[in-house]
Design an enzyme around this catalytic site. Structure first.
Site, PDB file in Angstrom:
ATOM      1  N   ASN A  88     -40.424 -35.278   2.260  1.00 47.61           N
ATOM      2  CA  ASN A  88     -41.650 -34.772   2.867  1.00 47.61           C
ATOM      3  C   ASN A  88     -41.508 -34.380   4.336  1.00 47.61           C
ATOM      4  O   ASN A  88     -42.503 -34.169   5.027  1.00 47.61           O
ATOM      5  CB  ASN A  88     -42.756 -35.810   2.732  1.00 47.61           C
ATOM      6  CG  ASN A  88     -42.954 -36.258   1.301  1.00 47.61           C
ATOM      7  OD1 ASN A  88     -42.673 -37.411   0.949  1.00 47.61           O
ATOM      8  ND2 ASN A  88     -43.393 -35.336   0.446  1.00 47.61           N
ATOM      9  N   ILE A  95     -43.926 -32.598   9.179  1.00 44.92           N
ATOM     10  CA  ILE A  95     -44.281 -33.660   8.238  1.00 44.92           C
ATOM     11  C   ILE A  95     -45.338 -33.155   7.265  1.00 44.92           C
ATOM     12  O   ILE A  95     -46.346 -32.571   7.669  1.00 44.92           O
ATOM     13  CB  ILE A  95     -44.823 -34.895   8.981  1.00 44.92           C
ATOM     14  CG1 ILE A  95     -43.810 -35.390  10.006  1.00 44.92           C
ATOM     15  CG2 ILE A  95     -45.167 -36.012   8.003  1.00 44.92           C
ATOM     16  CD1 ILE A  95     -44.358 -36.454  10.937  1.00 44.92           C
ATOM     17  N   CYS A  96     -45.108 -33.381   5.977  1.00 42.21           N
ATOM     18  CA  CYS A  96     -46.090 -33.028   4.960  1.00 42.21           C
ATOM     19  C   CYS A  96     -46.688 -34.309   4.391  1.00 42.21           C
ATOM     20  O   CYS A  96     -46.038 -35.035   3.632  1.00 42.21           O
ATOM     21  CB  CYS A  96     -45.443 -32.215   3.840  1.00 42.21           C
ATOM     22  SG  CYS A  96     -46.607 -31.771   2.523  1.00 42.21           S
ATOM     23  N   VAL A  97     -47.920 -34.603   4.795  1.00 38.65           N
ATOM     24  CA  VAL A  97     -48.631 -35.763   4.273  1.00 38.65           C
ATOM     25  C   VAL A  97     -50.113 -35.397   4.216  1.00 38.65           C
ATOM     26  O   VAL A  97     -50.637 -34.721   5.107  1.00 38.65           O
ATOM     27  CB  VAL A  97     -48.385 -37.010   5.156  1.00 38.65           C
ATOM     28  CG1 VAL A  97     -48.881 -36.786   6.578  1.00 38.65           C
ATOM     29  CG2 VAL A  97     -49.012 -38.240   4.554  1.00 38.65           C
TER      30      VAL A  97
END
Length: 264
Positions: A88, A95-97
């Protein structure tokens, strides 16, 4: 040092953010240490310790959060500055969240965001991978994924120089978080005010009547007055001198009258 401008954020947001930063400084989340950009509070730094039992254990990962002008209505953007092998986290550190995207809520604070990012190191989500190689490896061969992650951790995630202790408290104090000082100028963030040595020359001068300014004595002043300089007359001593002059003048007039009466 330049004065903190914080032009990217509205004043009310800066004030609220400063309170939260001060709280994070005094009571940091587990495994996270927060730092700030002295000149711009819209850039938040954090050092995240790799959680035990993960391929990131024993590593320290530095990241930053970029706050937009309309924060907290829009989520911050998160980036890892330390290279990391994670599904992620993209190669550029993005950041992929969901917390920073569709699940964002203006009521969420920085503490929640940072905690979620650290939890991402414990439980990645390969389904929404920014690093496709890491995501695929995690799903198909965890051991190989963990080996790659450990290699990256060992090479790149070495302990960083720690953030200056108390820096956030200094910065938030400069923003007058807990008090209002009217129109006083803000103290430069992170600036250290030097304490004057008791042996340093003092340029403070006192004026008496029309006399010229006289520099105060160098060195500590003792009650005996033996400081090496002549004490300037005080208003009370001047008043006594004037009174004494008047008494002497009156006495001379009385003596003159007595002499006149004797002649008569």
């Amino acid at each position: 040092m330049a004065m903190a401008t914080n032009e990217n954020l509205p004043p009310n947001v800066i004030k609220q953010l400063a309170k939260e930063l001060k709280n994070l400084d005094e009571s940091p989340p587990e495994g996270i240490q927060v730092g700030v950009n002295d000149d711009d509070f819209s850039i938040i730094y954090a050092d995240i310790e790799g959680p035990a039992g993960t391929p990131y254990e024993n590593g320290v990962f530095r990241m930053k959060l970029l706050l937009s002008h309309d924060f907290p209505h829009s989520p911050p953007k998160g980036y890892f500055l330390t290279r990391i092998f994670h599904p992620n986290i993209a190669s550029n550190g993005e950041i992929c969240v969901n917390t920073l995207k569709k699940d964002w809520n203006p009521s969420l604070g920085l503490r929640h965001v940072l905690t979620v990012v650290r939890c991402l190191l414990i439980e990645p989500f390969p389904e929404s991978a920014l690093n496709e190689q890491a995501g695929k490896m995690l799903l198909e061969n965890y051991e190989e994924y963990a080996r790659h992650a450990r290699i990256y951790t060992g090479i790149h995630a070495k302990p960083k120089p720690k953030f200056k202790t108390g820096a956030i408290s200094e910065s938030t104090t400069a923003l007058n978080v807990d008090q209002s000082i009217g129109d006083q100028k803000s103290v430069a963030v992170g600036a250290v005010v030097p304490l004057q040595s008791p042996l340093a020359p003092c340029t403070t001068a006192s004026k008496v009547g029309n006399s010229q300014d006289q520099p105060a004595a160098v060195g500590p002043t003792h009650e005996t007055g033996m400081s090496g300089s002549v004490a300037a007359p005080t208003p009370s001593t001047l008043k006594k001198d004037v009174g004494l002059t008047k008494v002497q003048a009156g006495k001379k007039k009385m003596d003159a009258r007595k002499k006149s009466l004797k002649r008569l």
